[in-house]
Each structure stands twice: as C-alpha cells, then as structure tokens.
Design a protein around this motif. Structure first.
Motif, PDB file in Angstrom:
ATOM      1  N   PHE A   1      61.518  52.380  48.579  1.00 27.66           N
ATOM      2  CA  PHE A   1      61.545  53.886  49.194  1.00 27.66           C
ATOM      3  C   PHE A   1      61.264  54.719  48.123  1.00 27.66           C
ATOM      4  O   PHE A   1      61.738  54.792  46.999  1.00 27.66           O
TER       5      PHE A   1
ATOM      6  N   PHE B   1      61.965  59.092  48.131  1.00 32.10           N
ATOM      7  CA  PHE B   1      62.577  60.366  48.254  1.00 32.10           C
ATOM      8  C   PHE B   1      62.019  61.512  47.655  1.00 32.10           C
ATOM      9  O   PHE B   1      62.164  61.510  46.405  1.00 32.10           O
ATOM     10  N   VAL B   2      61.441  62.544  48.176  1.00 31.94           N
ATOM     11  CA  VAL B   2      60.674  63.627  47.463  1.00 31.94           C
ATOM     12  C   VAL B   2      61.688  64.880  47.694  1.00 31.94           C
ATOM     13  O   VAL B   2      61.854  65.126  49.104  1.00 31.94           O
TER      14      VAL B   2
ATOM     15  N   ARG C   1      62.162  68.817  47.164  1.00 35.52           N
ATOM     16  CA  ARG C   1      61.371  69.894  46.906  1.00 35.52           C
ATOM     17  C   ARG C   1      62.092  71.225  46.838  1.00 35.52           C
ATOM     18  O   ARG C   1      61.587  72.470  46.576  1.00 35.52           O
TER      19      ARG C   1
ATOM     20  N   MET D   1      70.629  65.176  52.567  1.00 34.98           N
ATOM     21  CA  MET D   1      69.443  64.537  51.747  1.00 34.98           C
ATOM     22  C   MET D   1      70.194  63.375  50.890  1.00 34.98           C
ATOM     23  O   MET D   1      69.643  62.392  50.924  1.00 34.98           O
TER      24      MET D   1
ATOM     25  N   LEU E   1      60.351  67.408  42.447  1.00 30.94           N
ATOM     26  CA  LEU E   1      59.027  68.509  42.576  1.00 30.94           C
ATOM     27  C   LEU E   1      59.423  69.900  42.824  1.00 30.94           C
ATOM     28  O   LEU E   1      60.294  70.188  43.691  1.00 30.94           O
ATOM     29  N   ASP E   2      58.627  70.703  42.405  1.00 33.93           N
ATOM     30  CA  ASP E   2      58.512  72.052  42.597  1.00 33.93           C
ATOM     31  C   ASP E   2      60.174  72.654  42.305  1.00 33.93           C
ATOM     32  O   ASP E   2      60.724  72.104  41.337  1.00 33.93           O
TER      33      ASP E   2
ATOM     34  N   GLU F   1      58.474  65.751  38.201  1.00 27.86           N
ATOM     35  CA  GLU F   1      56.877  66.081  37.657  1.00 27.86           C
ATOM     36  C   GLU F   1      57.085  67.105  36.341  1.00 27.86           C
ATOM     37  O   GLU F   1      57.843  67.920  36.419  1.00 27.86           O
TER      38      GLU F   1
ATOM     39  N   ILE G   1      53.511  57.401  43.806  1.00 29.17           N
ATOM     40  CA  ILE G   1      53.785  57.656  45.269  1.00 29.17           C
ATOM     41  C   ILE G   1      53.384  56.357  46.224  1.00 29.17           C
ATOM     42  O   ILE G   1      54.030  55.744  46.649  1.00 29.17           O
TER      43      ILE G   1
ATOM     44  N   ALA H   1      57.856  56.533  52.275  1.00 33.33           N
ATOM     45  CA  ALA H   1      58.126  57.728  51.892  1.00 33.33           C
ATOM     46  C   ALA H   1      58.832  58.654  52.517  1.00 33.33           C
ATOM     47  O   ALA H   1      58.473  58.673  53.800  1.00 33.33           O
ATOM     48  N   VAL H   2      59.846  59.409  52.021  1.00 35.60           N
ATOM     49  CA  VAL H   2      60.601  60.394  52.925  1.00 35.60           C
ATOM     50  C   VAL H   2      60.921  61.826  52.169  1.00 35.60           C
ATOM     51  O   VAL H   2      61.099  61.896  51.043  1.00 35.60           O
ATOM     52  N   SER H   3      60.274  62.742  52.828  1.00 36.54           N
ATOM     53  CA  SER H   3      60.315  64.184  52.421  1.00 36.54           C
ATOM     54  C   SER H   3      61.750  64.698  52.872  1.00 36.54           C
ATOM     55  O   SER H   3      62.395  64.612  53.775  1.00 36.54           O
ATOM     56  N   CYS H   4      62.660  65.355  51.739  1.00 39.95           N
ATOM     57  CA  CYS H   4      63.991  65.842  51.803  1.00 39.95           C
ATOM     58  C   CYS H   4      63.899  67.349  51.838  1.00 39.95           C
ATOM     59  O   CYS H   4      64.933  67.906  51.417  1.00 39.95           O
ATOM     60  N   GLY H   5      62.729  67.981  52.048  1.00 42.81           N
ATOM     61  CA  GLY H   5      62.864  69.372  51.965  1.00 42.81           C
ATOM     62  C   GLY H   5      62.576  69.797  50.715  1.00 42.81           C
ATOM     63  O   GLY H   5      62.586  69.052  49.710  1.00 42.81           O
TER      64      GLY H   5
ATOM     65  N   TYR I   1      69.495  66.352  60.076  1.00 47.96           N
ATOM     66  CA  TYR I   1      69.669  67.600  59.904  1.00 47.96           C
ATOM     67  C   TYR I   1      69.995  68.663  61.136  1.00 47.96           C
ATOM     68  O   TYR I   1      70.548  68.163  62.079  1.00 47.96           O
TER      69      TYR I   1
ATOM     70  N   VAL J   1      60.834  69.457  57.757  1.00 46.10           N
ATOM     71  CA  VAL J   1      61.176  69.116  56.589  1.00 46.10           C
ATOM     72  C   VAL J   1      62.848  69.196  56.602  1.00 46.10           C
ATOM     73  O   VAL J   1      63.481  70.373  56.939  1.00 46.10           O
TER      74      VAL J   1
ATOM     75  N   SER K   1      53.846  58.773  54.772  1.00 43.62           N
ATOM     76  CA  SER K   1      53.697  60.221  55.258  1.00 43.62           C
ATOM     77  C   SER K   1      54.502  60.881  54.386  1.00 43.62           C
ATOM     78  O   SER K   1      55.828  60.615  54.155  1.00 43.62           O
TER      79      SER K   1
END
Lengths: 120, 123, 101, 102
Positions: A5, A7-8, A10, A22, A41-42, A80, A110, A116-120, B41, B123, D98
């Motif tokens: 896994f 987790f990203v 941002r 998250m 990131l960011d 990053e 990645i 892959a999971v985006s955590c906002g 969420y 998100v 994704s």
C-alpha cells in the motif's frame, strides 16, 4: 506476494477531522501487518514541521499521533525533496525520520505498489 | 474485475459522490463486480435521509442501486460517529438510509486485499 | 466520582489510582497487578501520542511493548471480559475510544 | 504499474492539475472530471503545460462533465480524448493504481 500500500498525503495539518481519519486508514492497513508506505507531498509535508503548538488556536495536536506510524512498523515514510525545498524545510529537522525522494523518481516509486490511496 | 470503491464526499458539498455512483453503474453494466462501497470522511453523509423530498436525492439512488445489485454499502463507524450518524452506545443502523450499514476500516482493508482495483471519489 | 452517560470518568484530570479501583468496581473488575500493567500501558500510550488506538492496534502495541504473551486478544479478554480496549480506557480515566460500541 | 490520476478541481481554483502532471509517469493516464474538465481548455495560462504533458501521458476528459458545463469540443486542446463513464471504467481496468488530486 502481499500487496504493498502507498498512502499519499497532500493536505496540511488542521484540515478538520480529515487528519485523524487519514491516519486511521493508514494504521488500519498497518494493523494487518501489510507493507505500508506513506508519501508526503506538497502541503502534506507541513505535517512533519517540528514545534507545532496548536493549543492556543484551540486545536488538538496531531504531530504526536503521526508518530504512531513508526510504532506500527509503517515501512517507509517518504517525502518529496522538492516539496520540502519549496517550503524551506530541511529533512533532518522533521518530526519523523524520512526517506527523501526526488520528484523525478516519484512515478517509479509509486508504481512499485499494488494499492494507492489519496488521503487529501 | 473486482472493484472496491471509496466515497469520500457528501453529496451536498461536491459532485464526487455522484461521480462515484455513475462509475459504479457503468462498471456493473460492463460486467464488473463491486466487492464493497466504503463510505469514509464526509462520504458517510450519503447515508443521511433528507427530511423533505423533492430535491434530487442521491441517497434514494444509492438505496435503489444497493437493492438492484445486492451491493454492500459500508459506513466507517468512527467517521459515522463523528458526524452523528451512528450512536456510541450500540450498533444502531436505524438512522441510516436502507441499504447502508455500519462497519469498519478492517472490512475496507479486507476487501482491498481481494480486489483488482481500488478507486476513491472525492479526496 | 462523576461519570458520563457511558460510565466513563467525566473529568479525566481527576483520575488517580484510588479512583481507578472504583471505576473498575463499576464494571465488576478487581484490579490485579496484571490489570495495572495494561492500565499503565494505555495511560502512557495516551500521554505520548495523545490518541487512542483501535482494538486491533491496541493488541499490536501491547505485543511490541510487553511481548506476545500479553499482546494477545485472549489474554486481554481474560483481564477485561467486556472488551479490553474500552474497559481499560474506562479504568484508566481516558476518553472512550472512537469506533467502540 | 501505471496510474490513473483523477483531477476534479478547476485549474483556475487550485494547482492540483499541475501538481499531478509533475508526478505522473510515462504511460499513466490523467482523467479530467467534474470541475477538472476546465483543465482541458485551450488558450489559457496552463494550456501549454497540459499540451506538453499530453506527449507522454494519456490525458482524457469526462464528456458528461464537459457537457454539463456547456463546453464544446472546439474550445479544447486538440490532443485530448473524450470518454463517458464506460470509458472511465476502461481506464480503471487498464491502470492498476489510481490517485485523486484535489
């Protein structure tokens, strides 16, 4: 082979309940003894800024909660390098030991995961 | 293919929940399986039943979809508790729209391990 | 000793060891040294991370710190039959963990 | 494993699209959806970056969201393709991972 896994993260800290939620999701995967990596990131890198004291703003501290990532054997905590540089942050002053990745290496890194999971 | 879908946004704040709904319909129409739709969420608010009818109400569409395809719609318990959609005293699903149930992140992880694809909306 | 609707200590800052005994009494548990070890563990965890784990992580954290014998659901259930995490938090004067029913 | 990136915010509002393009790898797909479809416009400040990225990325626009906003094809960058929800599902099948960018 077990699924890896990533987790990203941002979004910066103090984004409401999202931060704790998250972390719950990341730790849920870690609780199953899966290979879990986290990438900041960011504005997500602001989570790692040391010396955060949100109490006077009436907010709960989140940085101590983030330290449980280490406790539960999250495999890699990556940031990053460019995201740090843009914000004048130094990797060695962050609240957790991290692996620094150059922006150009992010896609391949990645791609080395199955989920892959985006955590906002 | 086997999909796990995560819905992260309230239907009243953003388009994302609706997009997720359209995606699931298209995936089913194309012969794919939806192992789990996990509401996380503000996405747990998809299970709220509006007090008045008349406006386009996604929760009614979700209910119909769950019924038609026997889908599993799970709300994360702690996200639902934070938003007053689940009580802290017992498993009380009565305040949820039909078709939704309370569950946990463990079910999400479990489903992810069985799935071919994981997609999140909002998100 | 003031309790909230779910039987948790209303003012966590008022907690002390004597109160812990009385809190344990309300759920029918007599604290032994084995109980105290887990109570101290969760208080220390909460002081350090300011956040409570879920049930699964709780077991895992105990495993890492007190060893596999104690970091097992069976051992913890023997000590706190009504749900280890919820009951240990109650005795320890901590908030009710989210996600616990 | 290739990635399907989802961008759902307007490039006039957030930098999500540009941030996404910076981290997308060769062979990845970027789907512009919801308010993200504004990122498909030509003649805007960000258009050159999107056009350049379309060389190594499959940049796709969700047509129902485009129609919903009254944008017609003539105003879009040439190199992008349009899909409906079925095409969205195909993209998800083609790319194992994704990520969402807001």
């Amino acid at each position: 082979m077990p699924k890896r896994f990533v987790f990203v993260v941002r979004q910066p800290p103090y984004s409401g309940a999202r931060n704790a939620e998250m972390l719950d999701q990341i730790l849920a995967a870690a609780a199953f003894d899966l290979a879990v990596d986290v990438l900041f990131l960011d504005d997500g890198v602001w989570h790692l800024q040391s010396g955060q004291s949100p109490q006077n703003a009436g907010l709960r501290r989140f940085a101590p909660m983030l330290q449980t990532l280490e406790l539960y054997d999250v495999r890699e905590i990556a940031v990053e390098a460019e995201s740090l540089e843009e914000r004048a942050l130094a990797a060695e002053k962050l609240i957790l030991p991290v692996r620094c990745l150059a922006r150009i290496d992010i896609p391949d890194w990645i791609a080395g995961h199955e989920i892959a999971v985006s955590c906002g | 293919m086997k999909f796990v879908i995560q819905i992260n946004a309230s239907p009243r704040e953003a388009q994302a929940a609706n997009t997720g709904y359209q995606f699931i319909k298209a995936a089913l129409a194309n012969g794919h399986d939806i192992l789990l739709v996990f509401f996380y969420y503000d996405g747990v608010c998809n299970a709220q039943v509006p007090a008045f009818a008349g406006e386009d109400d996604l929760s009614a569409h979700w209910c119909a979809l769950a019924r038609a395809h026997a889908l599993d719609f799970v709300l994360c318990v702690s996200a639902a508790q934070r938003r007053g959609l689940a009580s802290c005293e017992g498993a009380d699903d009565r305040r949820l729209a039909p078709g939704f149930r309370i569950g946990g992140l463990g079910q999400w992880v479990d489903a992810c391990l069985k799935a071919d694809r994981i997609l999140a909306f909002g998100v | 000793m003031q309790l909230d609707r779910q039987g948790f200590l209303a003012d966590p800052s008022s907690w002390n060891e004597e109160l812990a005994e009385r809190l344990a009494d309300t759920i029918g548990i007599r604290l032994t040294e084995e109980h105290w070890e887990i109570v101290r563990f969760i208080r220390d965890y909460y002081r350090r991370y300011e956040y409570l784990p879920n049930a699964r992580l709780f077991v895992k954290a105990i495993q890492k710190s007190l060893g596999a014998d104690k970091g097992s659901s069976r051992y913890l259930h023997k000590l706190f039959p009504g749900g280890p995490l919820k009951q240990v938090c109650l005795v320890a004067g901590l908030p009710k963990p989210p996600g616990c029913l | 494993m290739s990635v399907l990136h989802l961008v759902n915010t307007s490039p006039f509002e957030t930098v999500a699209l540009i941030r996404c393009l910076e981290r997308a790898g060769e062979g990845d797909a970027v789907l512009l959806l919801e308010n993200g479809v504004y990122g498909a416009l030509s003649g805007c400040g960000f258009s050159a970056k999107v056009a350049a990225a379309a060389g190594s990325l499959d940049i796709v626009v969700l047509e129902p969201d485009l129609e919903a906003r009254g944008l017609d094809r003539a105003r879009l960058l040439q190199s992008l393709r349009l899909v409906g929800y079925s095409g969205f599902v195909e993209l998800a099948v083609r790319h194992p991972l994704s990520l969402s960018w807001t």
